[in-house]
Motif scaffolding. Structure first.
Motif, PDB file in Angstrom:
ATOM      1  N   PRO A 134      19.707  22.933   2.685  1.00  0.00           N
ATOM      2  CA  PRO A 134      19.266  21.578   3.046  1.00  0.00           C
ATOM      3  C   PRO A 134      20.404  20.726   3.606  1.00  0.00           C
ATOM      4  O   PRO A 134      21.414  20.522   2.948  1.00  0.00           O
ATOM      5  CB  PRO A 134      18.755  21.003   1.722  1.00  0.00           C
ATOM      6  CG  PRO A 134      19.504  21.752   0.673  1.00  0.00           C
ATOM      7  CD  PRO A 134      19.814  23.108   1.226  1.00  0.00           C
ATOM      8  N   ALA A 182      14.434  23.052   4.633  1.00  0.00           N
ATOM      9  CA  ALA A 182      14.707  22.959   3.201  1.00  0.00           C
ATOM     10  C   ALA A 182      14.864  21.516   2.763  1.00  0.00           C
ATOM     11  O   ALA A 182      14.378  21.125   1.686  1.00  0.00           O
ATOM     12  CB  ALA A 182      15.967  23.760   2.864  1.00  0.00           C
ATOM     13  N   LEU A 183      15.517  20.674   3.587  1.00  0.00           N
ATOM     14  CA  LEU A 183      15.689  19.273   3.220  1.00  0.00           C
ATOM     15  C   LEU A 183      14.374  18.517   3.357  1.00  0.00           C
ATOM     16  O   LEU A 183      14.039  17.677   2.497  1.00  0.00           O
ATOM     17  CB  LEU A 183      16.764  18.628   4.094  1.00  0.00           C
ATOM     18  CG  LEU A 183      17.052  17.155   3.795  1.00  0.00           C
ATOM     19  CD1 LEU A 183      17.464  16.957   2.338  1.00  0.00           C
ATOM     20  CD2 LEU A 183      18.134  16.605   4.716  1.00  0.00           C
ATOM     21  N   CYS A 227      12.146  18.682   0.419  1.00  0.00           N
ATOM     22  CA  CYS A 227      12.557  17.930  -0.774  1.00  0.00           C
ATOM     23  C   CYS A 227      12.156  16.465  -0.711  1.00  0.00           C
ATOM     24  O   CYS A 227      12.271  15.755  -1.722  1.00  0.00           O
ATOM     25  CB  CYS A 227      14.070  18.031  -0.963  1.00  0.00           C
ATOM     26  SG  CYS A 227      14.685  19.712  -1.211  1.00  0.00           S
ATOM     27  N   LEU A 228      11.709  16.003   0.460  1.00  0.00           N
ATOM     28  CA  LEU A 228      11.454  14.575   0.648  1.00  0.00           C
ATOM     29  C   LEU A 228       9.971  14.293   0.812  1.00  0.00           C
ATOM     30  O   LEU A 228       9.229  15.100   1.381  1.00  0.00           O
ATOM     31  CB  LEU A 228      12.211  14.063   1.888  1.00  0.00           C
ATOM     32  CG  LEU A 228      13.726  14.274   1.902  1.00  0.00           C
ATOM     33  CD1 LEU A 228      14.313  13.769   3.211  1.00  0.00           C
ATOM     34  CD2 LEU A 228      14.385  13.583   0.726  1.00  0.00           C
ATOM     35  N   LYS A 253      18.020  11.797  -3.184  1.00  0.00           N
ATOM     36  CA  LYS A 253      17.508  13.162  -3.183  1.00  0.00           C
ATOM     37  C   LYS A 253      18.326  14.067  -2.272  1.00  0.00           C
ATOM     38  O   LYS A 253      18.645  15.216  -2.633  1.00  0.00           O
ATOM     39  CB  LYS A 253      16.036  13.169  -2.741  1.00  0.00           C
ATOM     40  CG  LYS A 253      15.073  12.618  -3.778  1.00  0.00           C
ATOM     41  CD  LYS A 253      13.640  12.791  -3.310  1.00  0.00           C
ATOM     42  CE  LYS A 253      12.661  12.281  -4.360  1.00  0.00           C
ATOM     43  NZ  LYS A 253      11.249  12.459  -3.910  1.00  0.00           N
ATOM     44  N   VAL A 307      20.845  17.731  -3.158  1.00  0.00           N
ATOM     45  CA  VAL A 307      20.595  19.094  -2.675  1.00  0.00           C
ATOM     46  C   VAL A 307      21.395  19.458  -1.435  1.00  0.00           C
ATOM     47  O   VAL A 307      21.533  20.633  -1.103  1.00  0.00           O
ATOM     48  CB  VAL A 307      19.096  19.290  -2.373  1.00  0.00           C
ATOM     49  CG1 VAL A 307      18.273  19.086  -3.625  1.00  0.00           C
ATOM     50  CG2 VAL A 307      18.624  18.330  -1.275  1.00  0.00           C
ATOM     51  N   SER A 308      21.947  18.449  -0.730  1.00  0.00           N
ATOM     52  CA  SER A 308      22.609  18.708   0.548  1.00  0.00           C
ATOM     53  C   SER A 308      24.089  18.963   0.373  1.00  0.00           C
ATOM     54  O   SER A 308      24.715  18.521  -0.596  1.00  0.00           O
ATOM     55  CB  SER A 308      22.405  17.532   1.502  1.00  0.00           C
ATOM     56  OG  SER A 308      23.087  17.739   2.710  1.00  0.00           O
TER      57      SER A 308
END
Length: 310
Positions: free
Chosen positions: A134, A152-153, A156-157, A229, A233-234
């Motif tokens: 991400p 992937a990012l 997550c949003l 967020k 994860v990033s």
């Protein structure tokens, strides 16, 4: 020239107070422009003075290509401690040129690789990469500016947070934040005393994009959630001069700023405040640095002209 030739090397210390206060007290757009301008001017001035000292040092070396008259006592007397300062300036200036050149080369290489990686994708403003890692960043240049984000990012949003992500990256591209970041980084490479300003510019550029994104989507809380967020994860951006939503830095401070009231846009702080005094102090230091380097350059040119045999 006297001691004036050494002043631009240490006057960046006068900008340290504003580097910290600008992050907290100034509107992000104003802080980014102010700090970048101070850093660039001071870096140029210190590099010019290093070059002048190097001329004196190089003229003392045997077999140098400079005119013999440039090593005359009259020329060397223009610089205090000429034997030590002149010779130390040679490796110092070479190191500055080397690290600045390496920074530019690395920045260009990353941008070229990023554009090549997107060559097979549709030429839309947003490039979505099918990647399990991400991340997201703003990629300027090429045929058009683009926002790069991975699946992937996005996964997550939530929808509102995705809008905040895209608004944030578009703000980076619209304001050309990569230029501010690169200029501040080069300035810090030219003079290590300017590193606090470089760090501050990295933060204020992100805050600038945060505020623009909040204004665009109409929700400061949505932008704060997106930043939080993404930061969890990033891994950030591929290079520090490419701006991104979860760029390395004080993420909690950015989130806290977005959860508070919107900052008031001002072109210049009042002199009766701590940030105003710090800004004027840095401006005075920059002015003295510019005058000192200009005076040293003109004096050296006149001395070398007089010492050069016709």
């Amino acid at each position: 020239m006297g001691v004036f030739v050494f002043l631009p090397l240490v006057l960046p210390l006068t900008a340290w107070p504003i580097a910290r206060l600008a992050e907290q007290r100034l509107y992000p757009r104003t802080a980014t422009r102010l700090l970048t301008g101070l850093a660039v001017v001071m870096a140029v001035c210190s590099t010019v003075c290093l070059g002048l000292l190097m001329v004196v040092g190089t003229a003392q070396l045997p077999g140098n290509p400079l005119p013999d008259g440039w090593s005359d006592p009259e020329v060397r007397e223009a610089v205090p401690y000429d034997e030590i300062a002149g010779k130390l300036a040679i490796p110092a200036l070479l190191a500055v040129l080397l690290v600045c050149g390496r920074t530019l080369w690395r920045h260009g290489r990353v941008r070229r690789r990023a554009h090549l990686a997107l060559a097979d994708l549709p030429g839309t403003e947003v490039a979505v990469l099918p990647d399990e890692v991400p991340y997201a960043y703003a990629l300027p240049g090429g045929r058009r500016d683009r926002v790069v984000v991975t699946t992937a990012l996005l996964a997550c949003l939530e929808p509102a947070e995705r809008r905040a992500l895209f608004a944030h990256e578009r703000a980076h591209l619209a304001a050309r934040h990569h230029r501010f970041l690169l200029a501040a980084r080069l300035a810090a490479r030219a003079n290590p005393f300017l590193r606090p300003l470089c760090t501050a510019v990295s933060y204020t550029a992100e805050r600038w994009a945060d505020e623009e994104a909040a204004r665009t989507v109409g929700s400061r809380r949505a932008v704060a959630r997106a930043i939080g967020k993404a930061a969890l994860v990033s891994r950030g951006t591929p290079v520090s001069t490419l701006a991104g939503l979860a760029a390395p830095g004080p993420i909690p401070r950015r989130v806290a700023a977005l959860l508070g009231p919107a900052p008031v846009a001002r072109t210049w702080p009042s002199v009766f405040t701590s940030v105003g005094l710090a800004a004027w102090g840095a401006a005075a230091g920059t002015a003295v640095s510019a005058l000192s380097s200009a005076n040293s350059a003109v004096t050296m040119v006149l001395i070398l002209y007089a010492a050069t045999p016709l």
